[in-house]
Design a protein around this motif. Structure first.
Motif, PDB file in Angstrom:
ATOM      1  N   UNK A 136     -50.756 -12.011  52.391  1.00  0.00           N
ATOM      2  CA  UNK A 136     -50.350 -10.680  51.953  1.00  0.00           C
ATOM      3  C   UNK A 136     -49.788 -10.723  50.554  1.00  0.00           C
ATOM      4  N   UNK A 137     -49.220  -9.609  50.138  1.00  0.00           N
ATOM      5  CA  UNK A 137     -48.722  -9.494  48.778  1.00  0.00           C
ATOM      6  C   UNK A 137     -47.354 -10.149  48.621  1.00  0.00           C
ATOM      7  N   UNK A 138     -47.033 -10.486  47.377  1.00  0.00           N
ATOM      8  CA  UNK A 138     -45.735 -11.070  47.063  1.00  0.00           C
ATOM      9  C   UNK A 138     -44.633 -10.061  47.373  1.00  0.00           C
ATOM     10  N   UNK A 139     -43.475 -10.601  47.731  1.00  0.00           N
ATOM     11  CA  UNK A 139     -42.298  -9.775  47.979  1.00  0.00           C
ATOM     12  C   UNK A 139     -41.105 -10.385  47.259  1.00  0.00           C
ATOM     13  N   UNK A 140     -40.105  -9.578  47.021  1.00  0.00           N
ATOM     14  CA  UNK A 140     -38.827 -10.060  46.509  1.00  0.00           C
ATOM     15  C   UNK A 140     -37.904 -10.211  47.711  1.00  0.00           C
ATOM     16  N   UNK A 141     -37.224 -11.349  47.786  1.00  0.00           N
ATOM     17  CA  UNK A 141     -36.340 -11.617  48.916  1.00  0.00           C
ATOM     18  C   UNK A 141     -34.928 -11.830  48.385  1.00  0.00           C
ATOM     19  N   UNK A 142     -34.041 -10.928  48.754  1.00  0.00           N
ATOM     20  CA  UNK A 142     -32.650 -10.997  48.314  1.00  0.00           C
ATOM     21  C   UNK A 142     -31.827 -11.688  49.392  1.00  0.00           C
ATOM     22  N   UNK A 143     -31.164 -12.765  49.016  1.00  0.00           N
ATOM     23  CA  UNK A 143     -30.358 -13.558  49.943  1.00  0.00           C
ATOM     24  C   UNK A 143     -28.888 -13.258  49.690  1.00  0.00           C
ATOM     25  N   UNK A 144     -28.231 -12.686  50.701  1.00  0.00           N
ATOM     26  CA  UNK A 144     -26.829 -12.298  50.596  1.00  0.00           C
ATOM     27  C   UNK A 144     -25.993 -13.144  51.536  1.00  0.00           C
ATOM     28  N   UNK A 145     -25.000 -13.812  51.000  1.00  0.00           N
ATOM     29  CA  UNK A 145     -24.137 -14.657  51.829  1.00  0.00           C
ATOM     30  C   UNK A 145     -23.119 -13.803  52.561  1.00  0.00           C
ATOM     31  N   UNK A 146     -23.008 -14.044  53.850  1.00  0.00           N
ATOM     32  CA  UNK A 146     -22.012 -13.359  54.675  1.00  0.00           C
ATOM     33  C   UNK A 146     -20.799 -14.274  54.777  1.00  0.00           C
ATOM     34  N   UNK A 147     -19.931 -14.226  53.770  1.00  0.00           N
ATOM     35  CA  UNK A 147     -18.798 -15.139  53.710  1.00  0.00           C
ATOM     36  C   UNK A 147     -17.781 -14.891  54.806  1.00  0.00           C
ATOM     37  N   UNK A 148     -17.573 -13.647  55.145  1.00  0.00           N
ATOM     38  CA  UNK A 148     -16.592 -13.300  56.169  1.00  0.00           C
ATOM     39  C   UNK A 148     -17.133 -12.173  57.037  1.00  0.00           C
ATOM     40  N   UNK A 149     -17.924 -12.535  58.064  1.00  0.00           N
ATOM     41  CA  UNK A 149     -18.534 -11.497  58.898  1.00  0.00           C
ATOM     42  C   UNK A 149     -17.532 -10.552  59.557  1.00  0.00           C
ATOM     43  N   UNK A 150     -16.265 -10.985  59.699  1.00  0.00           N
ATOM     44  CA  UNK A 150     -15.271 -10.126  60.338  1.00  0.00           C
ATOM     45  C   UNK A 150     -14.734  -9.065  59.374  1.00  0.00           C
ATOM     46  N   UNK A 151     -15.065  -9.192  58.098  1.00  0.00           N
ATOM     47  CA  UNK A 151     -14.585  -8.236  57.104  1.00  0.00           C
ATOM     48  C   UNK A 151     -15.412  -6.962  57.146  1.00  0.00           C
ATOM     49  N   UNK A 152     -14.795  -5.862  57.525  1.00  0.00           N
ATOM     50  CA  UNK A 152     -15.488  -4.586  57.576  1.00  0.00           C
ATOM     51  C   UNK A 152     -15.944  -4.116  56.212  1.00  0.00           C
TER      52      UNK A 152
ATOM     53  N   UNK B 266     -30.901 -11.432  54.726  1.00  0.00           N
ATOM     54  CA  UNK B 266     -32.112 -11.534  53.918  1.00  0.00           C
ATOM     55  C   UNK B 266     -32.739 -10.146  53.845  1.00  0.00           C
ATOM     56  N   UNK B 267     -32.882  -9.622  52.636  1.00  0.00           N
ATOM     57  CA  UNK B 267     -33.456  -8.294  52.437  1.00  0.00           C
ATOM     58  C   UNK B 267     -34.816  -8.463  51.765  1.00  0.00           C
ATOM     59  N   UNK B 268     -35.851  -7.992  52.427  1.00  0.00           N
ATOM     60  CA  UNK B 268     -37.221  -8.100  51.918  1.00  0.00           C
ATOM     61  C   UNK B 268     -37.566  -6.791  51.224  1.00  0.00           C
ATOM     62  N   UNK B 269     -37.980  -6.913  49.952  1.00  0.00           N
ATOM     63  CA  UNK B 269     -38.272  -5.739  49.137  1.00  0.00           C
ATOM     64  C   UNK B 269     -39.614  -5.921  48.421  1.00  0.00           C
ATOM     65  N   UNK B 270     -40.126  -4.822  47.964  1.00  0.00           N
ATOM     66  CA  UNK B 270     -41.324  -4.827  47.126  1.00  0.00           C
ATOM     67  C   UNK B 270     -41.058  -5.691  45.893  1.00  0.00           C
ATOM     68  N   UNK B 271     -42.025  -6.507  45.495  1.00  0.00           N
ATOM     69  CA  UNK B 271     -41.911  -7.278  44.262  1.00  0.00           C
ATOM     70  C   UNK B 271     -42.591  -6.511  43.148  1.00  0.00           C
ATOM     71  N   UNK B 272     -41.883  -6.367  42.042  1.00  0.00           N
ATOM     72  CA  UNK B 272     -42.444  -5.649  40.895  1.00  0.00           C
ATOM     73  C   UNK B 272     -42.592  -6.623  39.742  1.00  0.00           C
TER      74      UNK B 272
END
Length: 85
Positions: free
Chosen positions: A26-42, A77-83
């Motif tokens: 399939x087509x290329x995607x942009x993948x944004x990796x976000x660290x969840x340092x403190x999952x208990x933090x609202x 991990x957020x999968x987005x359209x690659x531009x």
């Protein structure tokens, strides 16, 4: 599910962005990796939820399309359209 490059293509205040492609092809995607340092933090979870909600709502040709997101290995991990630039 995705083949991900080891070299980042972008960096932001909320995460690092990599180039990826679905393993099934399939087509290329942009993948944004976000660290969840403190999952208990609202605050952290609320900010991430707001970002994803905004991306889902923005369906315009001038915005990056949100495709999906998932939790894995203490990261969001957020999968987005690659531009291409």
């Amino acid at each position: 599910v995705y083949d991900i490059s080891t070299k980042p293509i972008g960096q932001g205040c909320t995460g690092t962005i990599y180039l990826g492609r679905p393993k099934k092809g399939g087509t290329k995607v942009a993948i944004k990796k976000l660290r969840l340092t403190d999952p208990s933090s609202g605050i952290v979870q609320s900010a991430l939820q707001n970002e994803i909600a905004m991306m889902k709502m923005c369906t315009h040709s001038c915005t990056v399309e949100y495709l999906k997101s998932f939790l894995f290995d203490k990261h969001l991990w957020v999968i987005m359209e690659h531009m291409d630039a």
